[in-house]
Enzyme design. Structure first.
Site, PDB file in Angstrom:
ATOM      1  N   ARG A   1     -17.009  -4.116  -6.372  1.00  0.00           N
ATOM      2  CA  ARG A   1     -16.637  -3.993  -4.965  1.00  0.00           C
ATOM      3  C   ARG A   1     -17.648  -3.108  -4.247  1.00  0.00           C
ATOM      4  O   ARG A   1     -18.025  -2.070  -4.774  1.00  0.00           O
ATOM      5  CB  ARG A   1     -15.233  -3.378  -4.861  1.00  0.00           C
ATOM      6  CG  ARG A   1     -14.133  -4.419  -4.915  1.00  0.00           C
ATOM      7  CD  ARG A   1     -12.764  -3.832  -4.981  1.00  0.00           C
ATOM      8  NE  ARG A   1     -12.533  -2.715  -4.067  1.00  0.00           N
ATOM      9  CZ  ARG A   1     -11.368  -2.088  -3.953  1.00  0.00           C
ATOM     10  NH1 ARG A   1     -10.339  -2.475  -4.687  1.00  0.00           N
ATOM     11  NH2 ARG A   1     -11.228  -1.085  -3.128  1.00  0.00           N
TER      12      ARG A   1
ATOM     13  N   ARG B   1     -15.587  -0.190 -12.525  1.00  0.00           N
ATOM     14  CA  ARG B   1     -14.660  -1.304 -12.248  1.00  0.00           C
ATOM     15  C   ARG B   1     -15.411  -2.587 -11.852  1.00  0.00           C
ATOM     16  O   ARG B   1     -16.367  -2.557 -11.093  1.00  0.00           O
ATOM     17  CB  ARG B   1     -13.725  -0.890 -11.113  1.00  0.00           C
ATOM     18  CG  ARG B   1     -12.786  -1.991 -10.667  1.00  0.00           C
ATOM     19  CD  ARG B   1     -11.603  -1.451  -9.965  1.00  0.00           C
ATOM     20  NE  ARG B   1     -11.880  -1.035  -8.594  1.00  0.00           N
ATOM     21  CZ  ARG B   1     -10.937  -0.559  -7.767  1.00  0.00           C
ATOM     22  NH1 ARG B   1      -9.704  -0.414  -8.195  1.00  0.00           N
ATOM     23  NH2 ARG B   1     -11.248  -0.208  -6.547  1.00  0.00           N
TER      24      ARG B   1
ATOM     25  N   ARG C   1      -0.029   4.040   3.418  1.00  0.00           N
ATOM     26  CA  ARG C   1      -1.122   4.973   3.143  1.00  0.00           C
ATOM     27  C   ARG C   1      -1.168   6.110   4.154  1.00  0.00           C
ATOM     28  O   ARG C   1      -2.010   6.994   4.036  1.00  0.00           O
ATOM     29  CB  ARG C   1      -2.432   4.212   3.215  1.00  0.00           C
ATOM     30  CG  ARG C   1      -3.117   4.013   1.882  1.00  0.00           C
ATOM     31  CD  ARG C   1      -4.384   3.278   2.196  1.00  0.00           C
ATOM     32  NE  ARG C   1      -5.368   3.258   1.188  1.00  0.00           N
ATOM     33  CZ  ARG C   1      -5.488   2.303   0.271  1.00  0.00           C
ATOM     34  NH1 ARG C   1      -4.591   1.360   0.196  1.00  0.00           N
ATOM     35  NH2 ARG C   1      -6.489   2.313  -0.555  1.00  0.00           N
TER      36      ARG C   1
ATOM     37  N   ARG D   1     -13.304   7.934   0.076  1.00  0.00           N
ATOM     38  CA  ARG D   1     -11.963   7.370  -0.122  1.00  0.00           C
ATOM     39  C   ARG D   1     -11.003   8.407  -0.704  1.00  0.00           C
ATOM     40  O   ARG D   1      -9.835   8.468  -0.327  1.00  0.00           O
ATOM     41  CB  ARG D   1     -12.045   6.136  -1.029  1.00  0.00           C
ATOM     42  CG  ARG D   1     -12.532   4.904  -0.280  1.00  0.00           C
ATOM     43  CD  ARG D   1     -13.157   3.894  -1.209  1.00  0.00           C
ATOM     44  NE  ARG D   1     -12.222   3.270  -2.111  1.00  0.00           N
ATOM     45  CZ  ARG D   1     -12.578   2.705  -3.265  1.00  0.00           C
ATOM     46  NH1 ARG D   1     -13.835   2.711  -3.648  1.00  0.00           N
ATOM     47  NH2 ARG D   1     -11.677   2.136  -4.027  1.00  0.00           N
TER      48      ARG D   1
ATOM     49  N   LYS E   1      -3.114   1.745  -9.703  1.00  0.00           N
ATOM     50  CA  LYS E   1      -2.008   1.025  -9.061  1.00  0.00           C
ATOM     51  C   LYS E   1      -2.109  -0.473  -9.334  1.00  0.00           C
ATOM     52  O   LYS E   1      -1.137  -1.112  -9.688  1.00  0.00           O
ATOM     53  CB  LYS E   1      -2.029   1.236  -7.532  1.00  0.00           C
ATOM     54  CG  LYS E   1      -1.870   2.659  -7.081  1.00  0.00           C
ATOM     55  CD  LYS E   1      -1.801   2.745  -5.559  1.00  0.00           C
ATOM     56  CE  LYS E   1      -3.060   2.276  -4.851  1.00  0.00           C
ATOM     57  NZ  LYS E   1      -4.208   3.179  -4.952  1.00  0.00           N
TER      58      LYS E   1
HETATM   59  P1  ADP Z   1      -8.316   1.414  -3.333  1.00  0.00           P
HETATM   60  O1  ADP Z   1      -6.894   1.836  -3.609  1.00  0.00           O
HETATM   61  O2  ADP Z   1      -9.132   1.258  -4.575  1.00  0.00           O
HETATM   62  O3  ADP Z   1      -9.002   2.204  -2.244  1.00  0.00           O
HETATM   63  P2  ADP Z   1      -7.449  -0.993  -1.919  1.00  0.00           P
HETATM   64  O4  ADP Z   1      -7.819  -2.326  -2.400  1.00  0.00           O
HETATM   65  O5  ADP Z   1      -6.012  -0.610  -1.917  1.00  0.00           O
HETATM   66  O6  ADP Z   1      -8.340  -0.045  -2.799  1.00  0.00           O
HETATM   67  O7  ADP Z   1      -8.010  -0.765  -0.434  1.00  0.00           O
HETATM   68  C1  ADP Z   1      -9.352  -0.983  -0.093  1.00  0.00           C
HETATM   69  C2  ADP Z   1      -9.585  -0.576   1.350  1.00  0.00           C
HETATM   70  O8  ADP Z   1      -8.737  -1.386   2.210  1.00  0.00           O
HETATM   71  C3  ADP Z   1      -9.208   0.861   1.698  1.00  0.00           C
HETATM   72  O9  ADP Z   1     -10.271   1.776   1.434  1.00  0.00           O
HETATM   73  C4  ADP Z   1      -8.903   0.738   3.201  1.00  0.00           C
HETATM   74  O10 ADP Z   1     -10.102   0.679   3.956  1.00  0.00           O
HETATM   75  C5  ADP Z   1      -8.245  -0.626   3.294  1.00  0.00           C
HETATM   76  N1  ADP Z   1      -6.760  -0.533   3.185  1.00  0.00           N
HETATM   77  C6  ADP Z   1      -5.970  -1.033   2.187  1.00  0.00           C
HETATM   78  N2  ADP Z   1      -4.670  -0.747   2.391  1.00  0.00           N
HETATM   79  C7  ADP Z   1      -4.627  -0.039   3.553  1.00  0.00           C
HETATM   80  C8  ADP Z   1      -3.569   0.569   4.309  1.00  0.00           C
HETATM   81  N3  ADP Z   1      -2.299   0.524   3.900  1.00  0.00           N
HETATM   82  N4  ADP Z   1      -3.902   1.221   5.455  1.00  0.00           N
HETATM   83  C9  ADP Z   1      -5.166   1.292   5.888  1.00  0.00           C
HETATM   84  N5  ADP Z   1      -6.211   0.753   5.236  1.00  0.00           N
HETATM   85  C10 ADP Z   1      -5.956   0.095   4.072  1.00  0.00           C
END
Ligand code: ADP
Length: 223
Positions: free
Chosen positions: A161, A128, A89, A172, A13
């Site tokens: 990360r 990554r 999400r 995840r 994404k």
């Molecule tokens: P990835 O898609 O690689 O998991 P992101 O950078 O989108 O990484 O998100 C990292 C973390 O941030 C997620 O594992 C979650 O804990 C939190 N997070 C991000 N977006 C949301 C969301 N919309 N709702 C709840 N938690 C979120």
């Protein structure tokens, strides 16, 4: 153009969003990036979010939805369009987003569902690396930086990360499958869902998306 990008962690994404941002000139809104910025600033919200993020769990709906609502109602740049990456999400977030966008009179044009297989995801996340300074994305094997540990774009330091470790990756992916699948159905019913094969490289994926816009841009496909 107002777009939601759906896809498991590592589905690409973020990389697709950067390419589309450059070619379409629309705002890239990533809840993960916003939350990591809050953590970096040691804000109360950041401290709260860190506990969830480090465990690979989702941050509570109210917290992230408030962040998005604030962005959509205050950032003038969204007038040109936007791309939501990592939000919604959960089904609750998708429903709340619907209400927020209705009030702002800015309905979504497309939801892209990036589908990829687990081995590809694990390989992508494990290798990554992210620039601490500008957020540019690299991969140890697929897209290595010219100089080890240094960002090609700004010269900043690259880091892994903390949630990109095998155990947290597994959590995840599980969390994604449980919480996010209903969202796909939600957007399929609205007839704005488009399926993309994200085992492809991000450039190929971008071409698919741009072709779609060029071929009329308004035909919306069901899965
Ligand atoms: P990835 O898609 O690689 O998991 P992101 O950078 O989108 O990484 O998100 C990292 C973390 O941030 C997620 O594992 C979650 O804990 C939190 N997070 C991000 N977006 C949301 C969301 N919309 N709702 C709840 N938690 C979120």
């Amino acid at each position: 153009m107002r777009i939601v990008l759906l896809g498991a962690p590592g589905a690409g994404k973020g990389s697709l969003a950067v390419l589309l941002k450059n070619s379409l000139g629309i705002l890239h809104i990533s809840t993960g990036d916003i939350l990591r910025e809050e953590i970096k600033n040691n804000s109360p919200l950041g401290k709260q979010a860190k506990e969830y993020i480090d465990r690979g769990q989702l941050v509570p709906d109210e917290v992230v939805t408030k962040l998005i609502e604030h962005k959509i109602t205050t950032d003038k740049r969204i007038e040109k369009g936007f791309m939501l990456d990592g939000f919604p999400r959960t089904l609750k977030q998708a429903e709340d987003l619907d209400r927020i966008l209705k009030r702002a009179n800015k309905p979504l044009d497309y939801t892209f569902n990036l589908e990829s297989t687990t081995p590809v995801i694990v390989q992508r996340l494990g290798g990554r690396r992210v620039c601490k300074n500008c957020g540019a994305l690299f991969h140890m094997k697929n897209k290595p930086p010219k100089k080890d540990g240094v960002c090609d774009v700004c010269g900043g330091n690259l880091y892994q990360r903390p949630d990109d470790n095998p155990a947290t990756i597994e959590t995840r992916l599980k969390v994604y499958l449980e919480a996010t699948k209903p969202i796909v159905d939600f957007y399929a019913k609205k007839d704005i869902l488009i399926k993309l094969d994200s085992d492809l490289e991000s450039e190929e994926l971008q071409d698919q998306v741009l072709n779609l816009f060029q071929s009329g841009g308004t035909h919306k496909k069901k899965v």
